[in-house]
Design an enzyme around this catalytic site. Structure first.
Site, PDB file in Angstrom:
ATOM      1  N   HIS A   1       0.829  -1.200   0.000  1.00 32.20           N
ATOM      2  CA  HIS A   1       0.000   0.000   0.000  1.00 32.20           C
ATOM      3  C   HIS A   1       0.871   1.259   0.000  1.00 32.20           C
ATOM      4  CE1 HIS A   1      -2.695   2.934   2.234  1.00 32.20           C
ATOM      5  NE2 HIS A   1      -3.460   2.587   1.219  1.00 32.20           N
TER       6      HIS A   1
ATOM      7  N   GLU B   1       1.378  -0.829  -5.204  1.00 31.96           N
ATOM      8  CA  GLU B   1       0.290   0.079  -5.548  1.00 31.96           C
ATOM      9  C   GLU B   1       0.772   1.446  -6.028  1.00 31.96           C
ATOM     10  OE1 GLU B   1      -1.789   2.193  -2.554  1.00 31.96           O
ATOM     11  OE2 GLU B   1      -3.710   2.014  -3.559  1.00 31.96           O
TER      12      GLU B   1
ATOM     13  N   ASP C   1      -1.078   5.217  -6.691  1.00 36.69           N
ATOM     14  CA  ASP C   1      -2.200   6.150  -6.823  1.00 36.69           C
ATOM     15  C   ASP C   1      -1.805   7.162  -7.886  1.00 36.69           C
ATOM     16  OD1 ASP C   1      -3.975   5.215  -4.719  1.00 36.69           O
ATOM     17  OD2 ASP C   1      -2.459   5.923  -3.313  1.00 36.69           O
TER      18      ASP C   1
ATOM     19  N   HIS D   1      -0.895  10.108  -3.490  1.00 37.65           N
ATOM     20  CA  HIS D   1      -2.193   9.665  -2.976  1.00 37.65           C
ATOM     21  C   HIS D   1      -3.298  10.697  -3.121  1.00 37.65           C
ATOM     22  CE1 HIS D   1      -5.297   8.863   0.118  1.00 37.65           C
ATOM     23  NE2 HIS D   1      -5.168   7.649  -0.350  1.00 37.65           N
TER      24      HIS D   1
ATOM     25  N   GLU E   1      -4.247   2.983  -9.182  1.00 38.32           N
ATOM     26  CA  GLU E   1      -5.586   3.497  -8.860  1.00 38.32           C
ATOM     27  C   GLU E   1      -5.823   4.817  -9.571  1.00 38.32           C
ATOM     28  OE1 GLU E   1      -6.543   4.141  -4.673  1.00 38.32           O
ATOM     29  OE2 GLU E   1      -8.286   5.358  -5.223  1.00 38.32           O
TER      30      GLU E   1
HETATM   31 CA    CA Z   1      -4.943   3.803  -3.178  1.00 45.16          CA
END
Ligand code: CA
Length: 328
Positions: A35, A62, A64, A77, A168
């Site tokens: 994360h 991950e 973002d 993020h 994401e």
């Molecule tokens: Ca995220």
């Protein structure tokens, strides 16, 4: 991705001798998603945090994604900058009326000038997680999605592993208001780097159901798609999600919903409902330094992964989850 274990089945036939048959079987395909990288140890979404997560054995890293003014997808993020950078010092006159600094108001070249640090509250200048990496120390920078993919693919080449990416799409409605189609830009880059379908090591996630559906239908993506969730009412929409998504990404509190008087944990039926619709469940966020009512991180992992039977965890501490999965 999966931790393959060799299961030795011993079959005994009446009147025959015992035969041993070795079958390679996936030890439940539970995945570890770093994360924002190994964000429990290094400032989130920095390349060092990603490198550390990679070395710790995460299955996916991950990203973002927020667009810059010149349409470069930045790995960060928030759509804002002031909680993880020194933008307020370097570009004090570039805030909007709401006193916030937006990624989308800066070119990639300008964003590269910012110093990144551990997440902090800009009003108090205090770290959000005081026991993590010290504020304002060492040297960290923002980077593009392409730079991060090249890091991961480079490590895949040099280590012989095949670690995946888990991007994401952040706030597509905000991007559209700013005149930008973030999904289209990100999908083009993913395709260029070889991420095209579900066999490729890429899982694409978004909170916005309309946008994720659009990614599948209008933009015709064949990638593995995960519908992120945060509200109770979304739990009634699983069947709709299953029409275009391959998995859901709920909050852990939507799965472990309380504690019984006898000390056992109450598990919602979200995971079993999702599994009936063939949706994988990757829950967020597992933090060893934010345990709530759990006595240990391993207890939390045990309840989530084995009692609730989720398929993957978003964690700030990938090393601890990898270790847990290897011993259980
Ligand atoms: Ca995220």
């Amino acid at each position: 991705m999966s931790k393959f274990s060799v299961v030795i089945l011993t079959l005994t036939f009446i009147g025959c001798q015992t035969n041993e048959i070795k079958i390679a079987q996936p030890k439940a395909e539970k995945i570890v998603i770093a994360h924002r990288g190994a964000s429990g140890y290094l400032p989130e979404h920095t390349l060092p945090a990603k490198t550390m997560a990679y070395a710790m054995g995460a299955d996916f890293l991950e990203q973002d994604i927020v667009l810059s003014k010149d349409n470069v997808p930045i790995v960060i993020h928030d759509i804002h900058l002031e909680t993880v950078t020194d933008v307020a010092i370097q570009f004090s006159n570039r805030k909007r009326e709401d006193n916030r600094y937006y990624v989308i108001d800066f070119t990639f070249e300008e964003l590269k000038q910012l110093n990144v640090s551990e997440r902090f509250d800009p009003l108090t200048n205090k770290a959000i997680y005081p026991n993590r990496f010290p504020l304002g120390k060492s040297s960290f920078k923002l980077h593009s999605l392409q730079e991060e993919i090249e890091l991961i693919q480079g490590l895949n080449k040099s280590t012989g592993k095949n670690i995946g990416i888990y991007p994401e799409i952040k706030d597509p409605v905000f991007h559209l208001k700013e005149g930008k189609d973030i999904s289209k830009i990100v999908l083009n880059i993913l395709t260029k780097y070889g991420y095209k379908n579900k066999k490729d090591r890429c899982i694409l996630q978004c909170f916005d159901a309309n946008e994720l559906k659009r990614i599948r239908t209008e933009l015709k993506s064949e990638l593995f798609l995960v519908q992120l969730m945060e509200f109770k009412e979304e739990e009634t929409r699983l069947e709709e999600f299953s029409k275009y998504a391959d998995g859901i990404g709920p909050w852990i509190q939507q799965i472990i919903i309380g504690k019984n008087k006898d000390g056992t944990w109450q598990i919602s039926n979200l995971v079993s409902n999702a599994h009936q619709l063939h949706l994988k469940v990757h829950a967020y966020t597992f933090r060893a330094d934010q345990l709530g009512d759990f006595s240990s991180f391993d207890e939390l992992l045990n309840v989530a992964l084995y009692e609730a039977n989720i398929d993957g965890v978003f964690t700030d501490f990938p090393d601890k989850v990898v270790k847990f999965l290897n011993k259980n």
